[in-house]
Motif scaffolding. Structure first.
Motif, PDB file in Angstrom:
ATOM      1  N   ASP A   4      11.829  -8.574  -0.374  1.00  0.00           N
ATOM      2  CA  ASP A   4      12.799  -7.925  -1.241  1.00  0.00           C
ATOM      3  C   ASP A   4      12.108  -7.262  -2.428  1.00  0.00           C
ATOM      4  O   ASP A   4      10.912  -7.451  -2.657  1.00  0.00           O
ATOM      5  CB  ASP A   4      13.822  -8.960  -1.736  1.00  0.00           C
ATOM      6  CG  ASP A   4      15.202  -8.344  -1.870  1.00  0.00           C
ATOM      7  OD1 ASP A   4      15.274  -7.124  -2.073  1.00  0.00           O
ATOM      8  OD2 ASP A   4      16.198  -9.075  -1.761  1.00  0.00           O
ATOM      9  N   TYR A   5      12.904  -6.489  -3.172  1.00  0.00           N
ATOM     10  CA  TYR A   5      12.364  -5.775  -4.335  1.00  0.00           C
ATOM     11  C   TYR A   5      11.719  -6.783  -5.294  1.00  0.00           C
ATOM     12  O   TYR A   5      12.318  -7.807  -5.628  1.00  0.00           O
ATOM     13  CB  TYR A   5      13.487  -5.021  -5.035  1.00  0.00           C
ATOM     14  CG  TYR A   5      13.022  -4.150  -6.168  1.00  0.00           C
ATOM     15  CD1 TYR A   5      12.409  -2.930  -5.903  1.00  0.00           C
ATOM     16  CD2 TYR A   5      13.170  -4.539  -7.489  1.00  0.00           C
ATOM     17  CE1 TYR A   5      11.967  -2.114  -6.933  1.00  0.00           C
ATOM     18  CE2 TYR A   5      12.743  -3.739  -8.520  1.00  0.00           C
ATOM     19  CZ  TYR A   5      12.130  -2.531  -8.239  1.00  0.00           C
ATOM     20  OH  TYR A   5      11.692  -1.731  -9.257  1.00  0.00           O
ATOM     21  N   GLY A   6      10.491  -6.493  -5.729  1.00  0.00           N
ATOM     22  CA  GLY A   6       9.779  -7.391  -6.632  1.00  0.00           C
ATOM     23  C   GLY A   6       8.933  -8.425  -5.915  1.00  0.00           C
ATOM     24  O   GLY A   6       8.293  -9.265  -6.555  1.00  0.00           O
ATOM     25  N   THR A  65       2.030   5.942  -1.043  1.00  0.00           N
ATOM     26  CA  THR A  65       2.575   4.671  -0.576  1.00  0.00           C
ATOM     27  C   THR A  65       3.848   4.921   0.222  1.00  0.00           C
ATOM     28  O   THR A  65       4.695   5.720  -0.190  1.00  0.00           O
ATOM     29  CB  THR A  65       2.884   3.751  -1.768  1.00  0.00           C
ATOM     30  OG1 THR A  65       1.697   3.576  -2.535  1.00  0.00           O
ATOM     31  CG2 THR A  65       3.364   2.388  -1.291  1.00  0.00           C
ATOM     32  N   MET A  66       3.953   4.256   1.357  1.00  0.00           N
ATOM     33  CA  MET A  66       5.157   4.348   2.178  1.00  0.00           C
ATOM     34  C   MET A  66       6.067   3.170   1.860  1.00  0.00           C
ATOM     35  O   MET A  66       5.614   2.036   1.757  1.00  0.00           O
ATOM     36  CB  MET A  66       4.796   4.325   3.666  1.00  0.00           C
ATOM     37  CG  MET A  66       5.975   4.581   4.597  1.00  0.00           C
ATOM     38  SD  MET A  66       5.651   4.070   6.294  1.00  0.00           S
ATOM     39  CE  MET A  66       4.223   5.063   6.681  1.00  0.00           C
ATOM     40  N   PHE A  67       7.368   3.477   1.703  1.00  0.00           N
ATOM     41  CA  PHE A  67       8.374   2.456   1.432  1.00  0.00           C
ATOM     42  C   PHE A  67       9.450   2.510   2.519  1.00  0.00           C
ATOM     43  O   PHE A  67       9.681   3.556   3.122  1.00  0.00           O
ATOM     44  CB  PHE A  67       9.044   2.702   0.075  1.00  0.00           C
ATOM     45  CG  PHE A  67       8.126   2.570  -1.113  1.00  0.00           C
ATOM     46  CD1 PHE A  67       8.061   1.381  -1.831  1.00  0.00           C
ATOM     47  CD2 PHE A  67       7.338   3.633  -1.522  1.00  0.00           C
ATOM     48  CE1 PHE A  67       7.220   1.262  -2.922  1.00  0.00           C
ATOM     49  CE2 PHE A  67       6.493   3.532  -2.623  1.00  0.00           C
ATOM     50  CZ  PHE A  67       6.440   2.333  -3.324  1.00  0.00           C
ATOM     51  N   THR A  68      10.115   1.360   2.720  1.00  0.00           N
ATOM     52  CA  THR A  68      11.295   1.337   3.597  1.00  0.00           C
ATOM     53  C   THR A  68      12.487   0.877   2.767  1.00  0.00           C
ATOM     54  O   THR A  68      12.358   0.070   1.851  1.00  0.00           O
ATOM     55  CB  THR A  68      11.112   0.384   4.787  1.00  0.00           C
ATOM     56  OG1 THR A  68      10.704  -0.899   4.312  1.00  0.00           O
ATOM     57  CG2 THR A  68      10.068   0.916   5.749  1.00  0.00           C
ATOM     58  N   SER A  69      13.663   1.407   3.121  1.00  0.00           N
ATOM     59  CA  SER A  69      14.860   1.159   2.304  1.00  0.00           C
ATOM     60  C   SER A  69      15.728   0.071   2.907  1.00  0.00           C
ATOM     61  O   SER A  69      15.582  -0.316   4.064  1.00  0.00           O
ATOM     62  CB  SER A  69      15.681   2.440   2.203  1.00  0.00           C
ATOM     63  OG  SER A  69      16.432   2.636   3.392  1.00  0.00           O
ATOM     64  N   ASP A  70      16.689  -0.385   2.084  1.00  0.00           N
ATOM     65  CA  ASP A  70      17.766  -1.198   2.630  1.00  0.00           C
ATOM     66  C   ASP A  70      18.817  -0.250   3.208  1.00  0.00           C
ATOM     67  O   ASP A  70      18.638   0.968   3.218  1.00  0.00           O
ATOM     68  CB  ASP A  70      18.351  -2.107   1.547  1.00  0.00           C
ATOM     69  CG  ASP A  70      19.074  -1.322   0.452  1.00  0.00           C
ATOM     70  OD1 ASP A  70      18.951  -0.072   0.428  1.00  0.00           O
ATOM     71  OD2 ASP A  70      19.747  -1.935  -0.378  1.00  0.00           O
ATOM     72  N   TYR A 115      13.479 -12.350   0.268  1.00  0.00           N
ATOM     73  CA  TYR A 115      13.564 -11.798   1.621  1.00  0.00           C
ATOM     74  C   TYR A 115      14.867 -11.021   1.782  1.00  0.00           C
ATOM     75  O   TYR A 115      15.890 -11.380   1.211  1.00  0.00           O
ATOM     76  CB  TYR A 115      13.549 -12.916   2.669  1.00  0.00           C
ATOM     77  CG  TYR A 115      12.294 -13.753   2.683  1.00  0.00           C
ATOM     78  CD1 TYR A 115      11.233 -13.429   3.514  1.00  0.00           C
ATOM     79  CD2 TYR A 115      12.182 -14.865   1.853  1.00  0.00           C
ATOM     80  CE1 TYR A 115      10.077 -14.189   3.529  1.00  0.00           C
ATOM     81  CE2 TYR A 115      11.026 -15.642   1.861  1.00  0.00           C
ATOM     82  CZ  TYR A 115       9.978 -15.302   2.695  1.00  0.00           C
ATOM     83  OH  TYR A 115       8.831 -16.051   2.698  1.00  0.00           O
ATOM     84  N   ARG A 116      14.835  -9.961   2.560  1.00  0.00           N
ATOM     85  CA  ARG A 116      16.070  -9.314   3.008  1.00  0.00           C
ATOM     86  C   ARG A 116      15.874  -8.890   4.459  1.00  0.00           C
ATOM     87  O   ARG A 116      14.779  -8.483   4.855  1.00  0.00           O
ATOM     88  CB  ARG A 116      16.447  -8.131   2.131  1.00  0.00           C
ATOM     89  CG  ARG A 116      15.447  -7.029   2.074  1.00  0.00           C
ATOM     90  CD  ARG A 116      15.885  -5.948   1.092  1.00  0.00           C
ATOM     91  NE  ARG A 116      14.834  -4.968   0.890  1.00  0.00           N
ATOM     92  CZ  ARG A 116      14.621  -3.920   1.668  1.00  0.00           C
ATOM     93  NH1 ARG A 116      15.377  -3.724   2.730  1.00  0.00           N
ATOM     94  NH2 ARG A 116      13.646  -3.063   1.420  1.00  0.00           N
ATOM     95  N   ILE A 156      18.898   2.082  -1.589  1.00  0.00           N
ATOM     96  CA  ILE A 156      18.689   1.793  -3.013  1.00  0.00           C
ATOM     97  C   ILE A 156      17.446   0.923  -3.216  1.00  0.00           C
ATOM     98  O   ILE A 156      16.538   1.280  -3.962  1.00  0.00           O
ATOM     99  CB  ILE A 156      19.928   1.096  -3.619  1.00  0.00           C
ATOM    100  CG1 ILE A 156      21.147   2.024  -3.522  1.00  0.00           C
ATOM    101  CG2 ILE A 156      19.663   0.701  -5.066  1.00  0.00           C
ATOM    102  CD1 ILE A 156      22.443   1.336  -3.827  1.00  0.00           C
ATOM    103  N   LEU A 157      17.436  -0.227  -2.539  1.00  0.00           N
ATOM    104  CA  LEU A 157      16.297  -1.134  -2.677  1.00  0.00           C
ATOM    105  C   LEU A 157      15.216  -0.740  -1.683  1.00  0.00           C
ATOM    106  O   LEU A 157      15.450  -0.690  -0.479  1.00  0.00           O
ATOM    107  CB  LEU A 157      16.727  -2.584  -2.413  1.00  0.00           C
ATOM    108  CG  LEU A 157      17.757  -3.153  -3.389  1.00  0.00           C
ATOM    109  CD1 LEU A 157      18.171  -4.552  -2.950  1.00  0.00           C
ATOM    110  CD2 LEU A 157      17.192  -3.188  -4.798  1.00  0.00           C
ATOM    111  N   PHE A 158      14.029  -0.444  -2.189  1.00  0.00           N
ATOM    112  CA  PHE A 158      12.908  -0.034  -1.344  1.00  0.00           C
ATOM    113  C   PHE A 158      11.794  -1.074  -1.411  1.00  0.00           C
ATOM    114  O   PHE A 158      11.486  -1.594  -2.481  1.00  0.00           O
ATOM    115  CB  PHE A 158      12.359   1.332  -1.778  1.00  0.00           C
ATOM    116  CG  PHE A 158      13.169   2.487  -1.280  1.00  0.00           C
ATOM    117  CD1 PHE A 158      12.752   3.223  -0.180  1.00  0.00           C
ATOM    118  CD2 PHE A 158      14.363   2.836  -1.897  1.00  0.00           C
ATOM    119  CE1 PHE A 158      13.493   4.293   0.292  1.00  0.00           C
ATOM    120  CE2 PHE A 158      15.113   3.908  -1.429  1.00  0.00           C
ATOM    121  CZ  PHE A 158      14.674   4.628  -0.331  1.00  0.00           C
TER     122      PHE A 158
END
Length: 640
Positions: free
Chosen positions: A586-588, A285-290, A625-626, A294-296
């Motif tokens: 956002d996370y979650g 799985t690919m994630f992007t960060s803030d 949302y972020r 910290i928050l992905f």
């Protein structure tokens, strides 16, 4: 063209391996190193090398082997050119037997090889010497016995600054990070027994950032490291955006010792992170960060990552915000996807307008060969783009329902950053971008056949012409141009088999300045709105990506003129109103399929998340949302 094509042959006894390197941008200097590896039972110790230098962009070469005392230069990382296009620094690494107690030998040059300085090292190199990005006089080297050595005068003097080192990386400024083992075993990194340290004063003092780490890296403005907090538990990721002064555990899935983390790309705003799935699945799985790392957020599922730890993830540098990669779908087929908003959303590539699929294919798209294919020798090159050639992308691919290994890969070109594509050359090729995109050159890749023809295009790959650059074809070994894509010269090199069985190495340099003689004027350029297409929905949003519209000054496709060395990319920016497209979930939260709305992930009911940041408990209140890091939209949609 014939008057501006220069062929040089190198003696047949010169070598079984040749590397050609351009040094600096605009210097006209090319170095050719040929090495002959002697058989093990030969009286020659290791082998022999010859070094040739051209100062006129390949018109003529001079044997300068005596400048390095005819020393045997290693094939692996033997020639290393300093960072930056204008750098004239070169390091040659000699191939010295490890049994030689005096250590290794390097030759350094600060004048693009005009002169070389002999340096006896007090150690043997384990890997290439690392230049500092801003000050290339600062060098770091790792010895085969784990010593970390530092030079502040371009290799003249070396100081050992640490023992037991497994890996190192320059950070921002003169920050230098390393991981070392407190136990004398090569398996320390497999058990998570490494210690992460930092020096801010070039090795005089060190501070410990964290213990029990598996691995670490530095990219963009982020230091990252994986930690085994308990011998029975999987690894977790930590990130720091302030050079390790403070760090926080990233909100990412943990990974066992059989899995891996991989940083795909990053800058000062955000990171792309791949987390491997359990088992030999070849995907994760690919994630992007803030912007704190910290928050992905989950960006792409079933992201392809093959058994050789190779990813097809590519940053399309010719247009802001564009990334290309491949995924392994449930039916075990590989399909290409592209994102125009830094991983916020992904879509399949449009079918090229001039290429049709088989009638049996129901869903026809373009699929791009990446590192996975190159590693399996299906294509000779991966996707090519450059920041000076706005919107231009060159890649190998196939059209159909998925990426096909049985279908012949062809060359495709996009001039708008990946939105639309054209089939441009049949079969695999080696290709290069010259004159800031004003010229593309390509040489057909033959597994068995020999080459004598270069193809070139002055209209971004729509029309191609062919030029025979030699009367006697040869086996292709490489295609190289001056650093920085500003030049109009390209070198093709390879070898012709001789009757005595030794290869005759050949380098041909072709200068296209005689073909494209006219310098571009204002009439040859046009205004081009990036990320724009046929009016879809709100015309005010046309061209809005990451909160900004960007209008570039681009050369007209059919203007046959040269951009020249003084060419710079000119763009005008204007901000857009914010919409949901400018936000990540956002996370979650996750984006429901085919909508831009972020909804709560099942199993996490309340609106508050408790996080441990920098050793303190924080509560995250979010509407789901972020804003995408580096997005500069203003007004409009503004969730809490």
């Amino acid at each position: 063209m014939d008057d501006n094509t220069h062929e040089t042959g190198f003696n047949g006894d010169d070598g079984s391996y040749v590397i050609l390197t351009w040094v600096g941008d605009g210097t006209g200097v090319i170095l050719v190193l040929s090495t002959f590896s002697a058989p093990i039972d030969s009286f020659l110790e290791g082998g022999s090398s010859r070094l040739y230098r051209s100062t006129d962009s390949g018109k003529s070469f001079h044997d300068i082997s005596q400048r390095i005392n005819n020393t045997f230069i290693r094939e692996e990382f033997g020639v290393s050119v300093g960072p930056g296009n204008s750098n004239s620094q070169v390091i040659l690494t000699a191939d010295i037997p490890v049994l030689d107690n005096r250590g290794g030998i390097i030759f350094t040059s600060t004048d693009a090889g005009a002169t070389f300085k002999f340096i006896q090292l007090p150690f043997h190199l384990a890997q290439p010497i690392a230049y500092h990005f801003q000050n290339p006089d600062y060098l770091v080297a790792l010895s085969i016995d784990g010593g970390l050595w530092l030079s502040l005068d371009f290799g003249a003097k070396w100081t050992k600054v640490h023992d037991g080192v497994h890996s190192f990386s320059w950070g921002a400024g003169i920050n230098l990070f390393l991981s070392y083992s407190q136990v004398d075993t090569v398996e320390a990194d497999e058990r998570g027994d490494l210690v992460l340290r930092r020096t801010t004063d070039l090795g005089k003092t060190f501070i410990t950032i964290h213990e029990d780490i598996f691995s670490f890296g530095y990219i963009g403005a982020f230091l990252f490291f994986s930690v085994m907090e308990d011998s029975r538990s999987p690894r977790v990721m930590y990130f720091s955006s302030d050079q390790g002064e403070t760090f926080s555990r990233a909100l990412l899935p943990s990974a066992s010792t059989e899995q891996f983390y991989s940083i795909l790309d990053g800058d000062e705003d955000m990171l792309f992170m791949h987390v491997d799935n359990p088992g030999d699945t070849f995907f994760g799985t690919m994630f992007t960060s803030d912007d704190r790392g910290i928050l992905f957020s989950k960006s792409l599922e079933r992201h392809l990552f093959d058994g050789h730890r190779k990813s097809d993830f590519t940053n399309i540098t010719s247009l802001r915000g564009v990334y290309l990669t491949n995924k392994l779908d449930q039916d075990n087929r590989i399909r290409s996807v592209i994102s125009f908003n830094r991983g916020g959303t992904w879509r399949q590539l449009n079918k090229p307008e001039n290429v049709d699929c088989d009638t049996q294919v129901q869903k026809c798209n373009l699929h791009i060969h990446g590192e996975h294919s190159r590693n399996n020798r299906m294509v000779p090159m991966v996707t090519l783009s450059d920041s000076t050639a706005v919107g231009l992308v060159i890649a190998h691919g196939t059209v159909g329902d998925s990426l096909s290994s049985s279908q012949h890969p062809d060359v495709f070109v996009s001039t708008d950053g990946g939105y639309n594509w054209r089939g441009t050359l049949r079969g695999p090729h080696h290709y290069s971008i010259l004159d800031s995109g004003g010229l593309i050159v390509a040489v057909e890749a033959h597994h068995e056949g020999q080459v004598k023809t270069i193809k070139f295009s002055t209209d971004e790959g729509q029309c191609w012409k062919s030029y025979n650059f030699t009367e006697q074809p040869f086996f292709f070994a490489g295609l190289a141009s001056e650093p920085g894509t500003k030049a109009l010269s390209v070198s093709v090199w390879g070898f012709r088999p001789e009757e005595d069985g030794q290869p005759m190495w050949v380098a041909v340099t072709i200068d296209f300045q005689s073909l494209i003689t006219r310098q571009c004027t204002d009439k040859d350029y046009k205004e081009w709105l990036a990320h724009s297409g046929p009016a879809e929905g709100d015309p005010e949003r046309n061209g809005c990506v990451l909160g900004v519209k960007e209008t570039y000054r681009r050369r007209k496709e059919h203007s046959v003129c040269r951009n020249g060395r003084a060419f710079t990319v000119i763009k005008n920016q204007s901000s857009c109103l914010c919409t949901r497209e400018d936000f990540l979930c956002d996370y979650g939260y996750y984006r429901h399929e085919n909508t831009s709305e972020c909804v709560r992930q099942p199993g996490s009911a309340n609106k508050t998340l408790e996080l441990c940041l920098n050793g303190e408990e924080d509560e995250l209140f979010t509407a789901g949302y972020r804003k995408v890091p580096s997005d500069r939209c203003q007004g409009g949609f503004s969730p809490q």
